[in-house]
Design a protein around this motif. Structure first.
Motif, PDB file in Angstrom:
ATOM      1  N   ALA A  69     -13.315  17.256  74.968  1.00  0.00           N
ATOM      2  CA  ALA A  69     -14.349  17.965  74.209  1.00  0.00           C
ATOM      3  C   ALA A  69     -15.735  17.684  74.762  1.00  0.00           C
ATOM      4  CB  ALA A  69     -14.275  17.574  72.743  1.00  0.00           C
ATOM      5  N   ILE A  70     -16.019  16.442  75.075  1.00  0.00           N
ATOM      6  CA  ILE A  70     -17.345  16.081  75.590  1.00  0.00           C
ATOM      7  C   ILE A  70     -17.570  16.704  76.958  1.00  0.00           C
ATOM      8  CG2 ILE A  70     -18.768  14.142  76.375  1.00  0.00           C
ATOM      9  CD1 ILE A  70     -17.311  12.503  74.133  1.00  0.00           C
ATOM     10  N   HIS A  71     -16.525  16.726  77.781  1.00  0.00           N
ATOM     11  CA  HIS A  71     -16.696  17.314  79.111  1.00  0.00           C
ATOM     12  C   HIS A  71     -16.892  18.827  79.021  1.00  0.00           C
ATOM     13  CE1 HIS A  71     -16.527  17.476  83.440  1.00  0.00           C
ATOM     14  NE2 HIS A  71     -15.721  18.516  83.339  1.00  0.00           N
ATOM     15  N   ARG A  72     -16.154  19.482  78.159  1.00  0.00           N
ATOM     16  CA  ARG A  72     -16.342  20.924  77.991  1.00  0.00           C
ATOM     17  C   ARG A  72     -17.741  21.236  77.468  1.00  0.00           C
ATOM     18  NH1 ARG A  72     -10.546  22.171  75.012  1.00  0.00           N
ATOM     19  NH2 ARG A  72      -9.232  22.216  76.885  1.00  0.00           N
ATOM     20  N   LYS A  73     -18.227  20.408  76.549  1.00  0.00           N
ATOM     21  CA  LYS A  73     -19.586  20.608  76.042  1.00  0.00           C
ATOM     22  C   LYS A  73     -20.595  20.415  77.160  1.00  0.00           C
ATOM     23  CE  LYS A  73     -22.837  19.236  72.450  1.00  0.00           C
ATOM     24  NZ  LYS A  73     -23.103  18.377  71.272  1.00  0.00           N
ATOM     25  N   HIS A  74     -20.357  19.466  78.034  1.00  0.00           N
ATOM     26  CA  HIS A  74     -21.243  19.236  79.179  1.00  0.00           C
ATOM     27  C   HIS A  74     -21.370  20.503  80.020  1.00  0.00           C
ATOM     28  CE1 HIS A  74     -22.804  17.754  82.956  1.00  0.00           C
ATOM     29  NE2 HIS A  74     -21.643  17.955  83.555  1.00  0.00           N
ATOM     30  N   HIS A  75     -20.260  21.162  80.303  1.00  0.00           N
ATOM     31  CA  HIS A  75     -20.315  22.394  81.094  1.00  0.00           C
ATOM     32  C   HIS A  75     -20.992  23.526  80.318  1.00  0.00           C
ATOM     33  CE1 HIS A  75     -18.033  21.853  84.894  1.00  0.00           C
ATOM     34  NE2 HIS A  75     -17.541  20.802  84.254  1.00  0.00           N
ATOM     35  N   ALA A  76     -20.739  23.598  79.024  1.00  0.00           N
ATOM     36  CA  ALA A  76     -21.298  24.686  78.221  1.00  0.00           C
ATOM     37  C   ALA A  76     -22.800  24.544  78.000  1.00  0.00           C
ATOM     38  CB  ALA A  76     -20.582  24.759  76.875  1.00  0.00           C
ATOM     39  N   THR A  77     -23.313  23.315  78.031  1.00  0.00           N
ATOM     40  CA  THR A  77     -24.726  23.070  77.715  1.00  0.00           C
ATOM     41  C   THR A  77     -25.430  22.313  78.835  1.00  0.00           C
ATOM     42  OG1 THR A  77     -24.218  20.977  76.594  1.00  0.00           O
ATOM     43  CG2 THR A  77     -24.174  22.985  75.257  1.00  0.00           C
ATOM     44  N   CYS A  78     -24.955  22.456  80.056  1.00  0.00           N
ATOM     45  CA  CYS A  78     -25.410  21.613  81.164  1.00  0.00           C
ATOM     46  C   CYS A  78     -26.919  21.671  81.378  1.00  0.00           C
ATOM     47  CB  CYS A  78     -24.690  22.051  82.446  1.00  0.00           C
ATOM     48  SG  CYS A  78     -24.759  20.795  83.734  1.00  0.00           S
ATOM     49  N   GLU A  79     -27.511  20.495  81.512  1.00  0.00           N
ATOM     50  CA  GLU A  79     -28.944  20.290  81.781  1.00  0.00           C
ATOM     51  C   GLU A  79     -29.840  20.769  80.645  1.00  0.00           C
ATOM     52  OE1 GLU A  79     -28.598  18.469  84.066  1.00  0.00           O
ATOM     53  OE2 GLU A  79     -27.873  19.264  85.960  1.00  0.00           O
ATOM     54  N   THR A  80     -29.299  20.852  79.432  1.00  0.00           N
ATOM     55  CA  THR A  80     -30.118  21.179  78.264  1.00  0.00           C
ATOM     56  C   THR A  80     -30.157  19.968  77.333  1.00  0.00           C
ATOM     57  OG1 THR A  80     -28.307  21.980  76.855  1.00  0.00           O
ATOM     58  CG2 THR A  80     -29.266  23.550  78.431  1.00  0.00           C
ATOM     59  N   GLU A  81     -30.909  20.082  76.263  1.00  0.00           N
ATOM     60  CA  GLU A  81     -30.999  18.985  75.296  1.00  0.00           C
ATOM     61  C   GLU A  81     -29.657  18.675  74.653  1.00  0.00           C
ATOM     62  OE1 GLU A  81     -33.449  17.012  74.572  1.00  0.00           O
ATOM     63  OE2 GLU A  81     -34.979  17.946  75.843  1.00  0.00           O
ATOM     64  N   ASN A  82     -28.747  19.654  74.653  1.00  0.00           N
ATOM     65  CA  ASN A  82     -27.429  19.456  74.031  1.00  0.00           C
ATOM     66  C   ASN A  82     -26.392  18.880  74.992  1.00  0.00           C
ATOM     67  OD1 ASN A  82     -28.195  20.492  71.479  1.00  0.00           O
ATOM     68  ND2 ASN A  82     -28.001  22.583  72.271  1.00  0.00           N
ATOM     69  N   ASP A  83     -26.753  18.751  76.263  1.00  0.00           N
ATOM     70  CA  ASP A  83     -25.841  18.161  77.244  1.00  0.00           C
ATOM     71  C   ASP A  83     -25.644  16.684  76.894  1.00  0.00           C
ATOM     72  OD1 ASP A  83     -24.563  17.070  79.472  1.00  0.00           O
ATOM     73  OD2 ASP A  83     -25.651  18.328  80.890  1.00  0.00           O
ATOM     74  N   PRO A  84     -24.399  16.231  76.720  1.00  0.00           N
ATOM     75  CA  PRO A  84     -24.162  14.833  76.315  1.00  0.00           C
ATOM     76  C   PRO A  84     -24.685  13.799  77.298  1.00  0.00           C
ATOM     77  CG  PRO A  84     -22.183  16.163  76.016  1.00  0.00           C
ATOM     78  CD  PRO A  84     -23.146  17.010  76.791  1.00  0.00           C
ATOM     79  N   HIS A  85     -24.786  14.153  78.592  1.00  0.00           N
ATOM     80  CA  HIS A  85     -25.152  13.123  79.569  1.00  0.00           C
ATOM     81  C   HIS A  85     -25.864  13.697  80.794  1.00  0.00           C
ATOM     82  CE1 HIS A  85     -21.466  14.647  81.344  1.00  0.00           C
ATOM     83  NE2 HIS A  85     -20.757  14.197  80.320  1.00  0.00           N
ATOM     84  N   SER A  86     -26.907  14.478  80.579  1.00  0.00           N
ATOM     85  CA  SER A  86     -27.659  15.020  81.704  1.00  0.00           C
ATOM     86  C   SER A  86     -28.762  14.061  82.141  1.00  0.00           C
ATOM     87  CB  SER A  86     -28.289  16.364  81.345  1.00  0.00           C
ATOM     88  OG  SER A  86     -29.217  16.762  82.343  1.00  0.00           O
ATOM     89  N   PRO A  87     -28.751  13.601  83.403  1.00  0.00           N
ATOM     90  CA  PRO A  87     -29.845  12.736  83.870  1.00  0.00           C
ATOM     91  C   PRO A  87     -31.164  13.478  83.973  1.00  0.00           C
ATOM     92  CG  PRO A  87     -28.428  13.355  85.698  1.00  0.00           C
ATOM     93  CD  PRO A  87     -27.753  13.849  84.449  1.00  0.00           C
ATOM     94  N   MET A  88     -31.123  14.809  84.075  1.00  0.00           N
ATOM     95  CA  MET A  88     -32.347  15.607  84.140  1.00  0.00           C
ATOM     96  C   MET A  88     -33.058  15.620  82.789  1.00  0.00           C
ATOM     97  SD  MET A  88     -31.846  16.205  87.213  1.00  0.00           S
ATOM     98  CE  MET A  88     -33.360  17.104  87.544  1.00  0.00           C
ATOM     99  N   VAL A  89     -32.314  15.364  81.713  1.00  0.00           N
ATOM    100  CA  VAL A  89     -32.887  15.357  80.362  1.00  0.00           C
ATOM    101  C   VAL A  89     -33.054  13.929  79.855  1.00  0.00           C
ATOM    102  CG1 VAL A  89     -32.530  16.070  77.961  1.00  0.00           C
ATOM    103  CG2 VAL A  89     -31.893  17.613  79.826  1.00  0.00           C
ATOM    104  N   LYS A  90     -32.015  13.113  79.995  1.00  0.00           N
ATOM    105  CA  LYS A  90     -32.015  11.768  79.429  1.00  0.00           C
ATOM    106  C   LYS A  90     -32.524  10.708  80.400  1.00  0.00           C
ATOM    107  CE  LYS A  90     -28.083  12.924  76.453  1.00  0.00           C
ATOM    108  NZ  LYS A  90     -28.885  13.015  75.227  1.00  0.00           N
TER     109      LYS A  90
END
Length: 391
Positions: A69-90
């Motif tokens: 689930a977390i990986h699918r969310k990463h692809h669906a929200t990549c590089e946005t505030e909702n991305d679980p682990h984007s280094p570009m955001v966090k």
């Protein structure tokens, strides 16, 4: 005595044992969790699938539904505030050093409900792997101590750190921060190294984000995806069936007529098409203009070479201004830059009939052939050769 370990091994042998077991864990993550569960790009025999499930419970306490689930969310929200682990955001430091914590924070009921569909829900998943998810690593610690004595402590510690460091930290962090890009996908994913051996093939992260439904992560002749090697080995024994790894489009020698199949082929092969546009049009034209406008372009040639083909949404504002300044003063570069975005706009159109897209592509090729830019004319001819690969 038993506390010295049932196995009397040298330090080198112990290191090899630890690396061997962590390698099995890496392969379990990339084949089972990533390619099979999250992306459905690989079918696995139930025996092999359950071995991977057991091994991950035993050595990591990862729950399939949560990771998927977390990986699918990463692809669906990549590089946005909702991305679980984007280094570009966090931030790169947080993702590299706190990757496991970010996974734990992201495993909310809402995320599991929305993105955790089609994951195992059988008796053993519910009553053992999920209900007692930490039992496996406790048993692993006991077995390590019994087999290796005091050395079992550091072997267990290595096993506990392996996935948080290499998968959650390096792939999710560095894989979106440093490295090279074969394709201009819409996020910042990068290939860390071309020889993807240590982390099961996951080092080829830009390739994966470009073609997420492909079970094969390597794309260039010099790239090595060790996970793909394991897939082919398991396939020989009827234990695995890869999907999505063959491009469904190809160039047909002698074909010079645009048709609906051409449009479908280009749309399905769009990232490779744009990579070819960069090689066949942008780079030779820029090199040509470099000699004509040496004072303006030569000092910034390498940066311009990247910016011309860079995904627009990923260009920083200062670089955007620099690129606009160069294009404003060079009509030829402006023309090839605009034509690249016009081509991409054709397959990005939604709710349009195939015949309308075909007409748009025909108009694009007609304009390219009348541009007076030889490289652009040749590329238009090349596009006409594309068709769908026979099933």
């Amino acid at each position: 005595m038993w506390y010295n370990g049932l196995l009397d091994l040298s330090v080198l042998q112990l290191v090899l044992v630890a690396l061997g077991m962590t390698h099995v864990t890496i392969i379990s993550v990339t084949l089972y969790l990533h390619r099979h569960s999250a992306h459905n790009s690989l079918d696995l025999h139930p025996v092999l699938s359950h071995f991977f499930r057991f091994w991950l419970w035993f050595t990591t306490s990862i729950i399939t539904k949560e990771w998927t689930a977390i990986h699918r969310k990463h692809h669906a929200t990549c590089e946005t505030e909702n991305d679980p682990h984007s280094p570009m955001v966090k931030g790169i430091r947080k993702v590299v050093f706190e990757g496991a914590e970010l996974y734990a924070e992201a495993a909310t009921p809402e995320t599991l409900e929305r993105y955790g569909q089609r994951t195992p829900q059988d008796w053993i998943e519910r009553n053992v792997y999920t209900k007692h998810n930490n039992l496996g690593i406790v048993l692993l610690a006991i077995i390590n101590l019994a087999l290796f004595g005091v050395h079992g402590i550091w072997i267990w510690a290595v096993q506990m750190m392996w996935i948080p460091v290499w998968a959650a930290g390096v792939i999710n962090g560095i894989g979106h921060y440093f490295g090279y890009r074969n394709f201009e996908c819409a996020d910042n994913a990068r290939n860390i190294v071309p020889w993807a051996i240590f982390i099961g093939g996951e080092e080829l992260h830009n390739n994966h984000h470009t073609y997420p439904n492909s079970s094969k992560l390597s794309r260039r002749w010099y790239e090595v995806d060790i996970g793909w090697g394991y897939i082919r080995m398991f396939q020989l024994f009827g234990m695995a069936k890869p999907k999505g790894y063959r491009p469904i489009a190809h160039s047909v020698p002698g074909k010079q007529a645009l048709d609906v199949e051409t449009v479908q082929a280009i749309a399905n092969n769009r990232f490779d098409i744009m990579r070819q546009y960069r090689k066949r049009v942008m780079e030779p034209v820029l090199l040509q203009q470099r000699s004509l406008m040496e004072d303006e372009i030569k000092p910034r040639y390498r940066k311009l070479r990247k910016l011309l083909s860079r995904e627009v949404t990923l260009i920083p504002e200062t670089d955007r201004q620099h690129l606009d300044s160069v294009l404003e003063n060079n009509p030829v570069l402006r023309q090839i830059y605009d034509k690249s975005h016009e081509l991409q706009a054709i397959w990005r159109r939604r709710g349009v009939k195939p015949q309308e897209k075909l007409q748009a592509l025909m108009d694009w090729c007609k304009d390219a052939e009348a541009s007076g830019i030889r490289y652009l004319e040749d590329f238009a001819t090349h596009l006409k050769s594309y068709s769908l690969r026979p099933a």
